[in-house]
Scaffold this motif. Structure first.
Motif, mmCIF file in Angstrom:
data_model
loop_
_atom_site.group_PDB
_atom_site.id
_atom_site.type_symbol
_atom_site.label_atom_id
_atom_site.label_comp_id
_atom_site.label_asym_id
_atom_site.label_seq_id
_atom_site.Cartn_x
_atom_site.Cartn_y
_atom_site.Cartn_z
ATOM 1 N N LYS A 25 0.852 -1.184 0.000
ATOM 2 C CA LYS A 25 0.000 0.000 0.000
ATOM 3 C C LYS A 25 0.895 1.244 0.000
ATOM 4 N N LEU A 26 0.549 2.196 -0.842
ATOM 5 C CA LEU A 26 1.393 3.362 -1.082
ATOM 6 C C LEU A 26 0.906 4.592 -0.314
ATOM 7 N N ARG A 27 1.859 5.344 0.186
ATOM 8 C CA ARG A 27 1.539 6.528 0.986
ATOM 9 C C ARG A 27 0.764 7.565 0.180
ATOM 10 N N MET A 28 0.058 8.412 0.910
ATOM 11 C CA MET A 28 -0.783 9.430 0.294
ATOM 12 C C MET A 28 -1.010 10.551 1.298
ATOM 13 N N THR A 29 -1.553 11.652 0.824
ATOM 14 C CA THR A 29 -1.926 12.734 1.729
ATOM 15 C C THR A 29 -3.123 12.318 2.578
ATOM 16 N N GLU A 30 -3.327 13.014 3.679
ATOM 17 C CA GLU A 30 -4.402 12.654 4.588
ATOM 18 C C GLU A 30 -5.759 12.780 3.910
ATOM 19 N N GLY A 31 -6.482 11.653 3.867
ATOM 20 C CA GLY A 31 -7.816 11.657 3.284
ATOM 21 C C GLY A 31 -7.850 12.017 1.821
ATOM 22 N N ALA A 32 -6.692 11.961 1.139
ATOM 23 C CA ALA A 32 -6.549 12.338 -0.271
ATOM 24 C C ALA A 32 -6.744 13.829 -0.495
ATOM 25 N N TYR A 33 -6.583 14.626 0.565
ATOM 26 C CA TYR A 33 -6.660 16.074 0.425
ATOM 27 C C TYR A 33 -5.257 16.626 0.132
ATOM 28 N N THR A 34 -4.963 17.858 0.507
ATOM 29 C CA THR A 34 -3.775 18.540 -0.015
ATOM 30 C C THR A 34 -2.477 18.265 0.724
ATOM 31 N N ASN A 35 -2.546 17.886 2.004
ATOM 32 C CA ASN A 35 -1.327 17.775 2.800
ATOM 33 C C ASN A 35 -1.221 16.403 3.463
ATOM 34 N N HIS A 36 0.020 15.968 3.695
ATOM 35 C CA HIS A 36 0.245 14.734 4.433
ATOM 36 C C HIS A 36 -0.019 14.971 5.917
ATOM 37 N N HIS A 37 -0.469 13.934 6.592
ATOM 38 C CA HIS A 37 -0.727 14.057 8.023
ATOM 39 C C HIS A 37 0.584 14.415 8.726
ATOM 40 N N PRO A 38 0.550 15.388 9.643
ATOM 41 C CA PRO A 38 1.796 15.864 10.252
ATOM 42 C C PRO A 38 2.549 14.808 11.053
ATOM 43 N N ALA A 39 1.878 13.723 11.440
ATOM 44 C CA ALA A 39 2.552 12.682 12.218
ATOM 45 C C ALA A 39 3.154 11.587 11.347
ATOM 46 N N LEU A 40 2.990 11.687 10.017
ATOM 47 C CA LEU A 40 3.418 10.614 9.127
ATOM 48 C C LEU A 40 4.485 11.100 8.140
ATOM 49 N N PRO A 41 5.327 10.183 7.656
ATOM 50 C CA PRO A 41 6.363 10.566 6.685
ATOM 51 C C PRO A 41 5.756 11.048 5.376
ATOM 52 N N VAL A 42 6.519 11.875 4.676
ATOM 53 C CA VAL A 42 6.126 12.396 3.367
ATOM 54 C C VAL A 42 6.997 11.722 2.297
#
Length: 476
Positions: free
Chosen positions: A125-142
């Protein structure tokens, strides 16, 4: 085991033929990709859930099928990554957040089921922004752009773009609500298809804004995208919004000679930065040499409808998150929280105005296509932005609208697009452009993209070596 450098940058359809011819087994290819993931992804951070045991079991099953004369098509035995908003029974689906990071569905998304039935090997499973919105969750890697770590990797299918570009899978699933296939495809130098809304089932896919969410492939080439789209497209009784229109054989239809009428809105294109304009001028030279007819058109108000998109997306997202927001607001990142607050505060009058504007825009866009077959657009509102440039993306409405001017309007209209690599910046990072088509004209769109890629080599360029010292040699 084969060295991962031998296969990492093959196209999906190339490695598929090698597996079918038994020059490599699926297990050998899968082991090579898993080894590459182990070596590179601690830095690139494209996978949130690698699935090595699942992948190797699928690879062995694919090899066994071939040994018994059962070939399932162009994805048979090929390692593919899946965006982490598609439900999978054998790995969690966190959708870019922390709240449901360990949620495990009792069923696969339809697109995942279709990949598995076609013999694809799901690598993770591939990383993504939070909820597919504009920004990555601040607690997770980018996810880190493999061309240069200071360059934006795109949103929201950032992990899909990075993994495909860096040779950590041969293709991936992405989703697109306002540009989320096209932005990371452009940023990472890969080819991505946003199909017509309804062409691909959304069953088992976490919503951002249901009336604009599209699921599509991100690959190395238009040919590879055609192979993946042919597998995942089609009606699904579990998704009543999926289209019942027949699915063409996209892959085998690619070689048909086509000379489409290509529309260019020169007044709109003049509003983009010089790097973007030069890329588009170069694209026009190529397609002119291919014998395509170039026609001037006047597009509807793309910046205006891009601004409307942000408001409508927020309203639909607020509905999608109603069970957990605002009751669990402290578990959300700031950007998505702000969007949900905005959506919740919207009035019925606001929504009617947005929907009226959307219908009018869609009608006007349809009239543009009465005289052309395809529309040429850049894939990003400004050329290859840096991470620093877009730090305020989730909270700066003007910046978001400018970025999404070439993308979000086509989600609003539900029409298909293909994004292709079309050049490079002075710092060596990729640039992308789009061919936009009428609804359900993916075949023509892919034929045109394939024709472009037959006479250019942008899609065969890869991030080697990475220019940033911290990543030196990572994607070689």
């Amino acid at each position: 085991m084969i060295d991962h450098s031998e296969v990492a940058y093959l196209e999906l359809t190339e490695v598929s033929e090698l597996i079918r011819a038994r020059q490599f087994t699926s297990r050998e290819v899968t082991e090579a990709i898993l080894a590459r993931m182990d070596a590179l992804d601690p830095t690139l951070q494209s996978y949130v859930h690698p699935m090595p045991d699942v992948a190797l079991a699928a690879a062995d099953a694919a090899d066994d099928d071939l040994a018994h004369g059962r070939h399932k098509g162009p994805l048979h035995g090929v390692p593919i990554g899946v965006k982490d908003l598609c439900y999978t029974t054998d790995a969690p689906t966190g959708s870019g957040g922390t709240m449901h990071a360990e949620y495990r569905s009792l069923y696969d998304a339809t697109v995942v089921t279709r990949l598995r039935r076609a013999g694809a090997v799901i690598t993770g499973k591939l990383r993504m922004t939070e909820g597919a919105y504009t920004n990555h969750h601040p607690a997770l890697p980018v996810p880190v752009n493999p061309w240069h770590s200071d360059t934006w990797s795109g949103v929201s299918s950032s992990g899909s773009g990075v993994a495909t570009a860096a040779g950590l899978c041969f293709g991936s699933l992405g989703s697109d609500t306002g540009g989320s296939i096209r932005l990371p495809s452009s940023a990472n130098g890969v080819t991505g298809v946003m199909p017509t809304w309804g062409r691909v089932s959304r069953y088992g896919v976490v919503e951002l804004a249901g009336s604009m969410d599209h699921i599509g492939p991100m690959c190395r080439s238009a040919k590879d995208c055609a192979a993946m789209l042919g597998v995942i497209a089609g009606s699904d009784h579990n998704d009543p919004t999926s289209s019942t229109q027949p699915v063409p054989d996209y892959l085998h239809g690619l070689t048909r000679t086509t000379r489409p009428r290509l529309g260019i809105d020169r007044s709109l294109l003049s509003s983009f930065d010089e790097t973007t304009r030069q890329m588009l001028r170069n694209v026009l030279e190529v397609v002119r040499d291919l014998g395509w007819q170039l026609l001037d058109v006047d597009t509807p108000d793309l910046p205006g409808i891009a601004a409307d998109f942000a408001a409508l997306c927020a309203a639909e997202a607020a509905t999608a998150h109603a069970d957990t927001y605002p009751s669990r607001a402290d578990e959300y990142g700031q950007s998505l929280r702000d969007a949900l607050d905005s959506g919740r505060s919207m009035t019925a009058t606001d929504l009617v105005r947005l929907q009226t504007n959307r219908r009018a825009f869609t009608g006007r866009l349809g009239r543009v296509f009465e005289g052309i077959d395809l529309l040429l657009m850049p894939a990003v509102g400004f050329a290859s932005p840096t991470v620093e440039t877009l730090e305020t993306l989730g909270t700066n409405a003007d910046l978001l609208a400018a970025l999404l001017t070439p993308t979000a309007p086509f989600d609003m209209a539900g029409v298909p697009t293909v994004t292709l690599p079309g050049g490079f910046t002075d710092r060596g990072t990729p640039l992308g452009f789009q061919f936009v088509a009428r609804p359900f004209e993916e075949q023509l769109m892919l034929q045109a993209a394939h024709a472009f890629q037959q006479v250019t080599a942008f899609h065969r360029s890869h991030p080697q070596p990475v220019t940033n010292a911290r990543l030196e040699g990572v994607a070689q």
